[in-house]
Design a protein around this motif. Structure first.
Motif, short mmCIF file in Angstrom:
data_model
loop_
_atom_site.label_atom_id
_atom_site.label_comp_id
_atom_site.label_asym_id
_atom_site.label_seq_id
_atom_site.Cartn_x
_atom_site.Cartn_y
_atom_site.Cartn_z
N ASP A 109 39.22 51.08 32.58
CA ASP A 109 39.33 50.52 33.93
C ASP A 109 40.26 51.39 34.78
OD1 ASP A 109 37.74 48.44 33.17
OD2 ASP A 109 39.38 47.02 32.82
N ASP A 110 39.89 51.59 36.06
CA ASP A 110 40.68 52.42 36.95
C ASP A 110 42.11 51.92 37.12
OD1 ASP A 110 38.59 54.14 37.31
OD2 ASP A 110 37.96 53.31 39.24
N GLN A 111 42.32 50.61 37.00
CA GLN A 111 43.66 50.05 37.21
C GLN A 111 44.67 50.56 36.19
OE1 GLN A 111 44.13 45.85 36.13
NE2 GLN A 111 42.07 45.90 35.23
#
Length: 428
Positions: A109-111
């Motif tokens: 996930d980009d987060q």
């Protein structure tokens, strides 16, 4: 006319000399070395959990039964862990590796990254601030996360644990096969310790409770980690060195220095164990007992006192790493508790051909090499060894892939020399 001309030349030369002298004064530090004064306190502030060991000289011996009288060797200053690496410290390493794999291989996930995904999806740096909010990820109660990282886990009895075949640490090092071959290689090491090592080492003893709890339960947080092979210990030292440098270099007097971090060489280990601030303070010369509350002397070192006798030192196996009293350098349990891995390859005659300055014998065996080439030096007696193993000069070995319930380790970091009263500037 000639006199006026000569006066002008003289004035110009004088002016040039003035500028030259002024220039010298403005770069005073370039030409004038400062006088040497002794460093106040005599030792450098150490990184967290470590102590400073000044440079010094010891008598370095080979195997006691080899008849080798040894030779004097000198060691540069270094930092060493004041205690053996604890279960809590090693669990931090395991969780860091597991979090890295969970984020990069499963969640993605980009987060959890500092940069957006590229076309090839490679090379992104992990956003550890975001990761630490849910770390350790493998223990997350979020069903979505649990489902996605399921391949990282396996059932151990009725409990869920990390899969050793998945949770591996990747690092590069200079592979050395004596003086024959040196090359940088990348290695991948499974980091999960052998938790059932107690029953494996002692098959006819009831130690299943230690198998189940020793590494994972918080009551053993500050006991020395065991069940870790030499390869795993080296992987930990690589990781810890990088973590420490990242934290220290921002606001530290160490900023800008290139300092190496590793397992101790056996010479460093022996020097730190002997505590040569006071030449009498060797393991064999140190008082190994304390006065008990009942007026009787009590043992102050953790080892096997005789056949079937383990408990007179206050424990039947390992003890917390700050048990008893540190030596003159401030280092705990260099005798007893657990034996410790060193960086050196084992050879009975190593003392004959290693250098007399910062000696070390390096040999990284290949997977298909014989076990004789995979032997690494183990120093210090353990909780299951008898008293003769407690001598700081006693050497033993185990192969680099084999863990035990009585072998732990600690780390060292290079330091730099300090000026002493001996080297300070004096009048002629």
């Amino acid at each position: 006319m000639n006199r006026v001309f000569m006066n002008r030349i003289y004035s110009a030369v004088c002016l040039l000399l003035v500028f030259a002298i002024a220039g010298c004064n403005s770069s005073n530090n370039f030409y004038n070395a400062p006088k040497v004064n002794a460093f106040k306190g005599g030792k450098l502030p150490a990184p967290p959990g470590m102590v400073y060991i000044p440079s010094g000289t010891i008598l370095f011996k080979g195997s006691l039964d080899s008849g080798n009288v040894g030779k004097n060797i000198s060691l540069s200053a270094f930092f060493i862990d004041e205690t053996e690496v604890t279960n809590k410290q090693y669990r931090q390493f395991v969780n860091w590796v597991a979090d890295s794999i969970a984020v990069t291989d499963y969640l993605q996930d980009d987060q959890y990254f500092l940069e957006a995904a590229s076309e090839d999806g490679e090379g992104r740096r992990i956003n550890w601030k975001a990761v630490k909010r849910i770390s350790p990820i493998w223990r997350s109660s979020d069903p979505t996360i649990a489902e996605r990282i399921a391949p990282m886990l396996e059932m151990k009895g009725s409990n869920r644990g990390l899969n050793p075949e998945v949770v591996k640490y990747r690092f590069s090092y200079l592979k050395t096969k004596g003086n024959l071959k040196k090359e940088y290689v990348t290695d991948t090491v499974s980091v999960i310790p052998a938790e059932d090592i107690w029953s494996k080492d002692f098959p006819n003893a009831q130690l299943t409770s230690l198998d189940a709890n020793y590494f994972t339960h918080q009551s053993f947080d500050f006991y020395p980690v065991v069940g870790v092979s030499w390869r795993q210990a080296r992987a930990y030292s690589d990781w810890r060195g990088k973590e420490m440098m990242a934290n220290l270099m921002k606001n530290s007097y160490l900023s800008g220095y290139q300092l190496t971090f590793s397992l101790p060489t056996e010479a460093q280990w022996q020097y730190a164990a002997e505590g040569k601030i006071d030449p009498r303070d060797t393991i064999s010369g140190t008082k190994l007992t304390i006065d008990g509350d009942d007026g009787k002397e009590k043992l102050a070192v953790n080892y096997k006192q005789g056949e079937g006798t383990y408990s007179r030192d206050g424990a039947t196996f390992t003890l917390p790493v700050k048990s008893y009293t540190p030596n003159k350098f401030g280092v705990y349990n260099m005798a007893g508790n657990v034996s410790e891995w060193t960086l050196d390859a084992y050879s009975p005659s190593a003392v004959a051909f290693v250098n007399d300055l910062n000696p070390v014998l390096l040999y990284d065996a290949d997977e298909d090499d014989a076990d004789a080439l995979k032997r690494k030096v183990v120093r210090g007696g353990s909780w299951k060894d008898n008293g003769e193993q407690l001598n700081s000069e006693t050497r033993n070995y185990s192969v680099d892939y084999e863990p035990h319930s009585y072998i732990g380790f600690r780390c060292v970091m290079s330091a730099f020399e300090l000026p002493t009263t001996q080297s300070k500037t004096r009048k002629y």
